[in-house]
Design a protein around this motif. Sequence first.
Motif, PDB file in Angstrom:
ATOM      1  N   THR A  20     -72.278  55.349 175.636  1.00 58.43           N
ATOM      2  CA  THR A  20     -71.827  55.025 176.986  1.00 58.43           C
ATOM      3  C   THR A  20     -71.274  56.281 177.648  1.00 58.43           C
ATOM      4  OG1 THR A  20     -69.628  54.388 176.166  1.00 58.43           O
ATOM      5  CG2 THR A  20     -71.267  52.626 176.403  1.00 58.43           C
ATOM      6  N   PRO A  21     -71.212  56.301 178.994  1.00 59.88           N
ATOM      7  CA  PRO A  21     -70.664  57.478 179.687  1.00 59.88           C
ATOM      8  C   PRO A  21     -69.266  57.804 179.164  1.00 59.88           C
ATOM      9  CG  PRO A  21     -71.663  55.958 181.251  1.00 59.88           C
ATOM     10  CD  PRO A  21     -71.612  55.247 179.913  1.00 59.88           C
ATOM     11  N   PRO A  22     -68.923  59.091 179.016  1.00 58.80           N
ATOM     12  CA  PRO A  22     -69.691  60.268 179.420  1.00 58.80           C
ATOM     13  C   PRO A  22     -70.571  60.845 178.306  1.00 58.80           C
ATOM     14  CG  PRO A  22     -67.499  60.947 178.765  1.00 58.80           C
ATOM     15  CD  PRO A  22     -67.546  59.449 178.587  1.00 58.80           C
ATOM     16  N   LEU A  23     -70.834  60.064 177.251  1.00 58.05           N
ATOM     17  CA  LEU A  23     -71.547  60.589 176.088  1.00 58.05           C
ATOM     18  C   LEU A  23     -72.942  59.985 175.949  1.00 58.05           C
ATOM     19  CD1 LEU A  23     -68.646  60.557 173.437  1.00 58.05           C
ATOM     20  CD2 LEU A  23     -69.236  62.320 175.114  1.00 58.05           C
ATOM     21  N   ASN A  24     -73.611  59.763 177.067  1.00 60.06           N
ATOM     22  CA  ASN A  24     -74.945  59.138 176.988  1.00 60.06           C
ATOM     23  C   ASN A  24     -75.993  59.859 177.818  1.00 60.06           C
ATOM     24  OD1 ASN A  24     -73.937  58.404 179.502  1.00 60.06           O
ATOM     25  ND2 ASN A  24     -74.889  56.362 179.458  1.00 60.06           N
ATOM     26  N   GLY A  25     -75.806  61.153 178.073  1.00 63.39           N
ATOM     27  CA  GLY A  25     -76.826  61.923 178.771  1.00 63.39           C
ATOM     28  C   GLY A  25     -78.036  62.163 177.891  1.00 63.39           C
ATOM     29  N   ASP A  26     -79.087  62.705 178.490  1.00 63.60           N
ATOM     30  CA  ASP A  26     -80.339  62.930 177.751  1.00 63.60           C
ATOM     31  C   ASP A  26     -80.145  63.828 176.537  1.00 63.60           C
ATOM     32  OD1 ASP A  26     -81.722  61.346 179.511  1.00 63.60           O
ATOM     33  OD2 ASP A  26     -82.480  63.011 180.721  1.00 63.60           O
ATOM     34  N   GLU A  27     -79.215  64.777 176.626  1.00 62.63           N
ATOM     35  CA  GLU A  27     -78.981  65.705 175.517  1.00 62.63           C
ATOM     36  C   GLU A  27     -77.746  65.357 174.700  1.00 62.63           C
ATOM     37  OE1 GLU A  27     -81.246  67.997 174.805  1.00 62.63           O
ATOM     38  OE2 GLU A  27     -82.404  67.263 176.523  1.00 62.63           O
ATOM     39  N   ASP A  28     -77.136  64.214 174.980  1.00 62.21           N
ATOM     40  CA  ASP A  28     -75.929  63.806 174.251  1.00 62.21           C
ATOM     41  C   ASP A  28     -76.326  63.030 173.003  1.00 62.21           C
ATOM     42  OD1 ASP A  28     -74.291  64.987 176.132  1.00 62.21           O
ATOM     43  OD2 ASP A  28     -74.045  63.155 177.306  1.00 62.21           O
ATOM     44  N   PHE A  29     -76.788  63.764 171.992  1.00 67.60           N
ATOM     45  CA  PHE A  29     -77.210  63.149 170.740  1.00 67.60           C
ATOM     46  C   PHE A  29     -75.980  62.755 169.919  1.00 67.60           C
ATOM     47  CE2 PHE A  29     -81.273  66.006 170.456  1.00 67.60           C
ATOM     48  CZ  PHE A  29     -81.776  65.380 171.578  1.00 67.60           C
ATOM     49  N   ASN A  30     -76.008  61.549 169.343  1.00 65.73           N
ATOM     50  CA  ASN A  30     -75.007  61.210 168.337  1.00 65.73           C
ATOM     51  C   ASN A  30     -75.268  62.041 167.086  1.00 65.73           C
ATOM     52  OD1 ASN A  30     -73.471  59.391 169.735  1.00 65.73           O
ATOM     53  ND2 ASN A  30     -74.051  57.604 168.514  1.00 65.73           N
ATOM     54  N   THR A  31     -74.199  62.516 166.437  1.00 72.35           N
ATOM     55  CA  THR A  31     -74.356  63.358 165.255  1.00 72.35           C
ATOM     56  C   THR A  31     -73.619  62.749 164.061  1.00 72.35           C
ATOM     57  OG1 THR A  31     -72.529  64.824 165.952  1.00 72.35           O
ATOM     58  CG2 THR A  31     -74.753  65.418 166.652  1.00 72.35           C
ATOM     59  N   ASP A  32     -72.625  63.444 163.539  1.00 74.79           N
ATOM     60  CA  ASP A  32     -72.047  63.049 162.255  1.00 74.79           C
ATOM     61  C   ASP A  32     -70.923  62.031 162.419  1.00 74.79           C
ATOM     62  OD1 ASP A  32     -72.178  63.102 159.537  1.00 74.79           O
ATOM     63  OD2 ASP A  32     -71.391  65.118 159.285  1.00 74.79           O
ATOM     64  N   LEU A  33     -70.486  61.501 161.274  1.00 74.81           N
ATOM     65  CA  LEU A  33     -69.475  60.439 161.222  1.00 74.81           C
ATOM     66  C   LEU A  33     -68.351  60.809 160.273  1.00 74.81           C
ATOM     67  CD1 LEU A  33     -71.921  57.443 160.633  1.00 74.81           C
ATOM     68  CD2 LEU A  33     -70.595  57.766 162.712  1.00 74.81           C
ATOM     69  N   ALA A  34     -67.151  60.303 160.571  1.00 73.52           N
ATOM     70  CA  ALA A  34     -66.019  60.368 159.648  1.00 73.52           C
ATOM     71  C   ALA A  34     -65.228  59.068 159.790  1.00 73.52           C
ATOM     72  CB  ALA A  34     -65.135  61.580 159.955  1.00 73.52           C
ATOM     73  N   PHE A  35     -64.416  58.761 158.776  1.00 72.85           N
ATOM     74  CA  PHE A  35     -63.696  57.490 158.749  1.00 72.85           C
ATOM     75  C   PHE A  35     -62.253  57.698 158.299  1.00 72.85           C
ATOM     76  CE2 PHE A  35     -68.142  56.869 157.828  1.00 72.85           C
ATOM     77  CZ  PHE A  35     -68.517  55.843 158.676  1.00 72.85           C
ATOM     78  N   GLN A  36     -61.390  56.830 158.829  1.00 72.97           N
ATOM     79  CA  GLN A  36     -59.979  56.877 158.440  1.00 72.97           C
ATOM     80  C   GLN A  36     -59.371  55.524 158.760  1.00 72.97           C
ATOM     81  OE1 GLN A  36     -57.072  59.100 160.909  1.00 72.97           O
ATOM     82  NE2 GLN A  36     -56.871  60.445 159.142  1.00 72.97           N
ATOM     83  N   GLY A  37     -58.911  54.818 157.712  1.00 70.38           N
ATOM     84  CA  GLY A  37     -58.339  53.493 157.944  1.00 70.38           C
ATOM     85  C   GLY A  37     -59.345  52.581 158.614  1.00 70.38           C
ATOM     86  N   ASP A  38     -58.932  51.996 159.739  1.00 69.19           N
ATOM     87  CA  ASP A  38     -59.795  51.077 160.476  1.00 69.19           C
ATOM     88  C   ASP A  38     -60.541  51.757 161.617  1.00 69.19           C
ATOM     89  OD1 ASP A  38     -59.157  48.837 158.945  1.00 69.19           O
ATOM     90  OD2 ASP A  38     -57.425  48.329 160.188  1.00 69.19           O
ATOM     91  N   TYR A  39     -60.754  53.058 161.496  1.00 68.84           N
ATOM     92  CA  TYR A  39     -61.390  53.793 162.588  1.00 68.84           C
ATOM     93  C   TYR A  39     -62.615  54.569 162.104  1.00 68.84           C
ATOM     94  CZ  TYR A  39     -57.089  52.753 165.080  1.00 68.84           C
ATOM     95  OH  TYR A  39     -56.023  52.107 165.668  1.00 68.84           O
ATOM     96  N   ALA A  40     -63.620  54.602 162.971  1.00 67.64           N
ATOM     97  CA  ALA A  40     -64.799  55.451 162.757  1.00 67.64           C
ATOM     98  C   ALA A  40     -64.839  56.480 163.872  1.00 67.64           C
ATOM     99  CB  ALA A  40     -66.075  54.620 162.777  1.00 67.64           C
ATOM    100  N   TYR A  41     -65.159  57.702 163.504  1.00 62.87           N
ATOM    101  CA  TYR A  41     -65.226  58.817 164.451  1.00 62.87           C
ATOM    102  C   TYR A  41     -66.676  59.275 164.516  1.00 62.87           C
ATOM    103  CZ  TYR A  41     -60.204  58.776 163.603  1.00 62.87           C
ATOM    104  OH  TYR A  41     -58.884  58.394 163.485  1.00 62.87           O
ATOM    105  N   VAL A  42     -67.228  59.330 165.723  1.00 65.32           N
ATOM    106  CA  VAL A  42     -68.642  59.627 165.905  1.00 65.32           C
ATOM    107  C   VAL A  42     -68.789  60.906 166.730  1.00 65.32           C
ATOM    108  CG1 VAL A  42     -70.873  58.766 166.710  1.00 65.32           C
ATOM    109  CG2 VAL A  42     -69.137  57.156 165.882  1.00 65.32           C
ATOM    110  N   GLY A  43     -69.370  61.945 166.106  1.00 65.03           N
ATOM    111  CA  GLY A  43     -69.658  63.172 166.835  1.00 65.03           C
ATOM    112  C   GLY A  43     -70.834  62.979 167.775  1.00 65.03           C
ATOM    113  N   ASN A  44     -70.873  63.788 168.814  1.00 69.98           N
ATOM    114  CA  ASN A  44     -71.913  63.686 169.835  1.00 69.98           C
ATOM    115  C   ASN A  44     -71.997  65.035 170.531  1.00 69.98           C
ATOM    116  OD1 ASN A  44     -72.610  63.210 172.861  1.00 69.98           O
ATOM    117  ND2 ASN A  44     -73.251  61.284 171.943  1.00 69.98           N
ATOM    118  N   PHE A  45     -73.207  65.468 170.913  1.00 73.74           N
ATOM    119  CA  PHE A  45     -73.335  66.756 171.585  1.00 73.74           C
ATOM    120  C   PHE A  45     -72.459  66.839 172.842  1.00 73.74           C
ATOM    121  CE2 PHE A  45     -77.644  68.724 170.141  1.00 73.74           C
ATOM    122  CZ  PHE A  45     -77.264  68.576 168.817  1.00 73.74           C
ATOM    123  N   GLY A  46     -72.051  65.686 173.357  1.00 70.00           N
ATOM    124  CA  GLY A  46     -71.185  65.671 174.537  1.00 70.00           C
ATOM    125  C   GLY A  46     -69.710  65.610 174.225  1.00 70.00           C
TER     126      GLY A  46
END
Length: 407
Positions: free
Chosen positions: A15-41
């Motif tokens: 979703t905005p602002p991380l959904n442009g044509d070049e905003d690729f989802n990348t790696d993941l990390a986790f902590q407790g009840d949270y997921a962290y998602v890297g993105n080119f944006g």
Amino acid sequence: MTSDNVKLVANMPRTPPLNGDEDFNTDLAFQGDYAYVGNFGGFAIYDISDPTKPEMVSQVACPAQQNDVTVYGDLLVLSIDEPRGGEECDSGTGSREWEGLRIFDISDKKSPQYVGAVRTDCGSHTHTMVPDGETLYVYVSSPGPEPESKTCPPPHELIQIVEIPTKSPKSAKIVAKPNIFPERQHSDLASGCHDITAYPEKKLAAAACFGDGVLLDISDPVKPKVLQQITDTENFQIWHSATFNNDATKVVFSDELGGGGQATCDSNTPNTKGADAVYDLANGKLERRGYFKIPREQQQNENCVAHNGSLIPVPGKDIMVQSWYQGGVSIWDFTDSANPKEIGYFERGPYPDGGIAGSWSAYYYNGYIYSSDIREGLDVLEITDPLTDPAKQVKMDDFNVQTQKSY
């Protein structure tokens, strides 16, 4: 197209602002009840207290390739492998004189705060955390050198080690640049390392250094020592990543044939290329035993190759989940090193708009598989199978795939 034992239980589109044509989802990390998602944006934080109904907590716009992400305590670290105008998120590409690591305070998940950065030669393609009390050591992997570049001049030591004091992250700095094996590497594409997986409990690390696989002693995290260097120019093009089994008696090295942008899961490509090689660690030495590649042939418009994955914590078994870009997500068993086999999969089929797509990272965390899909967002998968069901009893407080912990 999905195996009977795997189902998609949730999808969170970009979703905005991380959904442009070049905003690729990348790696993941986790902590407790949270997921962290890297993105080119930038990066996003999700509440996964109910994995079947993830909720967006916050998004941070901080453009750069790769934005691979790790978390430790109240700190989040991003890998920046693209020359930028400066260290802060709004620096733009400008003079293109900076790349490296960015550090954020995530004590308030709804409002992460940028706290500092460390410039590293040739940037940071990926990074690996090695915690040591109140000090967080970070191994930075990056290709190079690029003789005409402002940010990647020769010579380029294979890795750089950054020290981040957890109570004073603004004072983070490079403390070592070990050239872990000075002899020439065996890659036509790049020198340097692509990815390092550390297993601090075992005082070991396995480095995928483009042309070579390397086993390291990290008893002193600032002075890693080479135990073994492996070269396989016949079957490996890009030594991409490494995964230990739980008791550190095996290492899986993957080959990212074509760099992730090509269709290598087809009948024209040998099963030993763009695949996983399983090595047993016997008497302190790695010995290759077998290969694994997904058994489903992909179409010529589907980029597909072995990519990021993690162990599924089944006691007494060696089972892994792994992303294969448009080949989807594969769950496979390498308990018998010489005869690994797939036991489940999730696959969408060709991305309708063409181009690079599919699962970038697929990791198991507290009962579910989380897949960071380049275009489609965050997927949550569940596998129900007698082989993997025991893993549902294993609970982790956090998970950064390149810093392995025993279960």
